[in-house]
Design an enzyme around this catalytic site. Structure first.
Site, short mmCIF file in Angstrom:
data_model
loop_
_atom_site.label_atom_id
_atom_site.label_comp_id
_atom_site.label_asym_id
_atom_site.label_seq_id
_atom_site.Cartn_x
_atom_site.Cartn_y
_atom_site.Cartn_z
N ASP A 176 -76.71 3.74 -2.83
CA ASP A 176 -75.50 3.52 -2.03
C ASP A 176 -75.80 3.47 -0.53
O ASP A 176 -74.92 3.15 0.26
CB ASP A 176 -74.47 4.63 -2.28
CG ASP A 176 -73.95 4.63 -3.71
OD1 ASP A 176 -74.25 3.66 -4.45
OD2 ASP A 176 -73.26 5.58 -4.09
N GLY A 232 -76.89 17.84 -12.61
CA GLY A 232 -76.65 19.24 -12.98
C GLY A 232 -77.96 19.98 -13.24
O GLY A 232 -79.05 19.46 -12.98
N1 LIG Z 1 -75.00 21.72 -3.52
C1 LIG Z 1 -76.00 21.70 -4.40
N2 LIG Z 1 -76.82 22.76 -4.53
C2 LIG Z 1 -77.84 22.75 -5.41
N3 LIG Z 1 -78.11 21.70 -6.24
C3 LIG Z 1 -77.33 20.62 -6.16
C4 LIG Z 1 -76.24 20.55 -5.25
N4 LIG Z 1 -75.63 19.36 -5.41
C5 LIG Z 1 -76.32 18.70 -6.37
N5 LIG Z 1 -77.35 19.46 -6.82
C6 LIG Z 1 -78.30 19.10 -7.86
O1 LIG Z 1 -79.00 17.92 -7.46
C7 LIG Z 1 -79.20 17.06 -8.57
C8 LIG Z 1 -78.74 15.67 -8.26
O2 LIG Z 1 -77.43 15.67 -7.72
P1 LIG Z 1 -76.44 14.44 -7.92
O3 LIG Z 1 -76.22 14.23 -9.37
O4 LIG Z 1 -75.24 14.67 -7.08
O5 LIG Z 1 -77.26 13.18 -7.46
P2 LIG Z 1 -77.76 12.72 -6.05
O6 LIG Z 1 -79.03 13.38 -5.74
O7 LIG Z 1 -76.67 12.90 -5.04
O8 LIG Z 1 -78.06 11.21 -6.32
P3 LIG Z 1 -76.99 10.01 -6.46
O9 LIG Z 1 -77.20 9.21 -5.23
O10 LIG Z 1 -77.40 9.29 -7.65
O11 LIG Z 1 -75.63 10.59 -6.57
C9 LIG Z 1 -78.48 17.68 -9.75
O12 LIG Z 1 -79.44 18.25 -10.61
C10 LIG Z 1 -77.58 18.72 -9.14
O13 LIG Z 1 -77.41 19.86 -9.96
O1 LIG Z 2 -73.29 6.63 -14.04
P1 LIG Z 2 -74.17 7.53 -13.27
O2 LIG Z 2 -75.56 7.56 -13.71
O3 LIG Z 2 -73.61 8.92 -13.11
O4 LIG Z 2 -74.25 6.96 -11.79
C1 LIG Z 2 -73.16 6.45 -11.10
C2 LIG Z 2 -73.27 6.76 -9.65
O5 LIG Z 2 -74.57 6.64 -9.14
C3 LIG Z 2 -74.53 6.05 -7.87
O6 LIG Z 2 -75.15 4.80 -7.96
C4 LIG Z 2 -75.31 6.86 -6.89
O7 LIG Z 2 -76.64 6.87 -7.32
C5 LIG Z 2 -73.08 5.89 -7.50
O8 LIG Z 2 -72.80 4.74 -6.77
C6 LIG Z 2 -72.43 5.86 -8.84
O9 LIG Z 2 -71.11 6.32 -8.82
#
Ligand SMILES: Nc1ncnc2c1ncn2[C@@H]1O[C@H](COP(=O)(O)OP(=O)(O)OP(=O)(O)O)[C@@H](O)[C@H]1O
Ligand SMILES: O=P(O)(O)OC[C@H]1O[C@](O)(CO)[C@@H](O)[C@@H]1O
Ligand SMILES: [Mg+2]
Length: 528
Positions: free
Chosen positions: A261, A206
């Site tokens: 993942d 977030g």
């Molecule tokens: N569509 C989007 N537009 C702008 N910012 C985004 C969007 N989606 C996610 N973010 C921002 O990117 C950051 C990381 O997103 P997220 O928590 O989904 O993890 P991730 O980068 O997908 O890694 P993970 O593999 O751990 O899920 C957060 O700060 C979130 O607010």
């Molecule tokens: O508990 P957290 O920190 O939100 O992360 C869990 C998620 O992060 C991931 O490992 C992706 O980084 C997912 O497989 C899993 O659902």
């Protein structure tokens, strides 16, 4: 280093600017020259997302943006690496401007040459002087082995290869841009961080506020932003890049894809994945030892994998002790012929014990049937999943205590965060180094709005949209899943389920037909 940037059959040179490459307009609004840097000539077409160069025989380059796309007449400088004694021994150290990497390397006599990406690596000329650079690094999303290695290697790469001294760490993910002080990062301060798990910068979900983030970048005089994170993070990076371009700022946005993942498309594999698979072996071994030691014992191990079951699949293939692997991409069912319970019973009768590996995103549709769906999200908008490991363990216990005469033992192991929080292993460390250095070379050369990663073993610059628009998943009709099925001997679930569903559909249709025939014979159905 040599192999990273040396030529290979997968690397193909572009036609020179203004050559006879055909120019195709796809929602195009700006045209660039063949080198991708000069507005106005044909050969390169940029639509709202893609910067495309088309060449002969179906050759397509999905290029990445460059400063010169939106800032004219920028000065360039010789790459300081040319005077670096460590690199002077390398033959052809600088990457040819026009080298590209093929996305598909298996072709046929008449197949089109297909999609290519710009080859990563150092360029002869750079768009920054060392003393003008203020770089920053941010880590977002969940943890992953290797985060600290990438941070370390960006700092050291900038410092040792390009003489850049000013590198800052953004603390606590995207929100750190506007809510926390930045911290200085030096080769000394990051020297041994690769030996630690996690990220020394902290991370979060977030808090992505585009305007506040870009204001902070501008106010602090930052001109290179290195963003390490998963699909969500790279979506956020793409938004930041667009805003920076809209404001006409000379600021690079470079993404380094991170996901335990392994769900990022296009690239061969994400960093930390190998380390995670290795660590998962420890949990699987424990489950195997436990299950072997008790009568009719089932070891259940839950691993990460929200939408993609790569960790579960590779950990299973590596271990050889696993009897059943359940992943989100392959639906399964519990009861009846060909179901999981039947297989467990058979396996216990044959072998006296068994190990099940389940990815956290597997069987979520079954869970929501039995537990009322929470529909909760995390701060980034990711759906919070129900605990499939606990659920399946309970279901198995219930089945054997109520419906089967077989007494069983069940040991449930959840190594989720233990797998994610470890430091990266040796091969991931080397991989992280190459990622970091490729990102640094791209940034210094003025490329922006890209992520870096290996495509068929060659590091490439890939436009954001290519990795944010789809998700890399296990293809259960591919050979790798077939290898797994043949190693575990588990049922494929799919075919039997399909048969059952088809049968049910047929029955419903039959019922429908007879009901309607009784009630209203005038309505005709096709009942075969
Ligand atoms: N569509 C989007 N537009 C702008 N910012 C985004 C969007 N989606 C996610 N973010 C921002 O990117 C950051 C990381 O997103 P997220 O928590 O989904 O993890 P991730 O980068 O997908 O890694 P993970 O593999 O751990 O899920 C957060 O700060 C979130 O607010
Ligand atoms: O508990 P957290 O920190 O939100 O992360 C869990 C998620 O992060 C991931 O490992 C992706 O980084 C997912 O497989 C899993 O659902
Ligand atoms: Mg994600």
């Amino acid at each position: 280093m040599d192999s990273l940037y040396s030529s290979s059959s997968a690397i193909i040179s572009l036609k020179s600017p203004g050559s006879d490459s055909s120019s195709v307009s796809r929602n195009s609004f700006t045209c660039f020259s063949g080198s991708g840097h000069k507005v106005g000539s044909s050969g390169v077409v940029m639509d709202r997302k893609a910067k495309i160069v088309e060449g002969d025989n179906g050759y397509v380059l999905e290029d990445v943006p460059h400063f010169s796309d939106y800032i004219p007449n920028l000065p360039t400088y010789p790459n300081p690496l040319q005077d670096n004694p460590a690199y002077s021994v390398v033959k052809q150290y600088f990457v040819n401007m026009d080298d590209t990497v093929a996305q598909k390397i298996i072709g046929h006599k008449n197949s089109p040459r297909g999609i290519h990406f710009r080859r990563a690596g150092p360029r002869q000329r750079v768009y920054f002087e060392a003393e003008d650079v203020h770089a920053c690094i941010v880590t977002c999303g969940g943890l992953c082995p290797g985060l600290n290695t990438v941070i370390r290697e960006i700092v050291c790469g900038l410092h040792h290869m390009y003489g850049v001294k000013k590198v800052s760490g953004i603390v606590g993910g995207y929100k750190g841009f506007y809510s926390r002080n930045i911290i200085p990062l030096t080769p000394k301060s990051v020297n041994d961080i690769h030996k630690r798990g996690g990220t020394i910068l902290g991370t979060s979900r977030g808090g992505h506020d585009k305007s506040k983030i870009v204001d902070s970048i501008k106010d602090r005089g930052i001109n290179q932003v290195y963003i390490i994170g998963g699909d969500g993070t790279q979506k956020g990076a793409s938004v930041i890049y667009e805003e920076i371009k809209r404001r006409g700022l000379k600021v690079v946005v470079a993404g380094i894809p991170k996901t335990i993942d392994n769900d990022i498309p296009v690239i061969d594999k994400s960093f930390g994945f190998d380390s995670a698979v290795e660590e998962a072996q420890r949990a699987i071994n424990a489950a195997h030892v436990e299950s072997e030691s008790f009568e009719n014992c089932i070891g259940v191990v839950k691993v990460m994998g929200r939408y993609s079951g790569f960790i579960a699949m590779y950990a299973t293939l590596a271990s050889r002790d696993v009897d059943c692997c359940l992943i989100p991409e392959s639906p399964f069912y519990l009861e009846g012929p060909g179901g999981l319970f039947e297989y467990i019973e058979k396996r216990l009768k044959e072998n006296g014990h068994m190990v099940i590996v389940i990815a956290e995103g597997a069987g979520q549709e079954l869970l929501s049937e039995s537990i009322s769906s929470m529909d909760k999200q995390d701060a980034s908008g990711n759906k919070l999943l129900q605990d499939v490991g606990l659920w399946i363990s309970q279901k198995i216990k219930d089945h054997f205590s109520k419906k089967s005469k077989m007494a069983i033992n069940l040991k449930y192991i959840d190594p989720t965060y233990m797998i994610r929080a470890i430091p990266s292993n040796g091969s991931d460390n080397v991989y992280c180094t190459l990622l970091a250095q490729s990102a640094v070379h791209g940034a210094m050369a003025g490329y922006t709005g890209f992520i870096v990663g290996p495509v068929n073993g060659r590091h490439s610059y890939i436009p954001f949209h290519r990795i944010t628009e789809e998700q890399h998943q296990v293809v259960i009709t591919d050979r790798m899943w077939a290898r797994l099925l043949s190693s575990t001997h588990q049922p494929s679930f799919l075919s039997t389920k399909d048969v059952i569903e088809d049968k049910r559909d047929e029955e419903v249709q039959q019922e429908h037909c007879s009901d309607n025939n009784l009630v209203n014979k005038e309505i005709s159905y096709t009942c075969n």
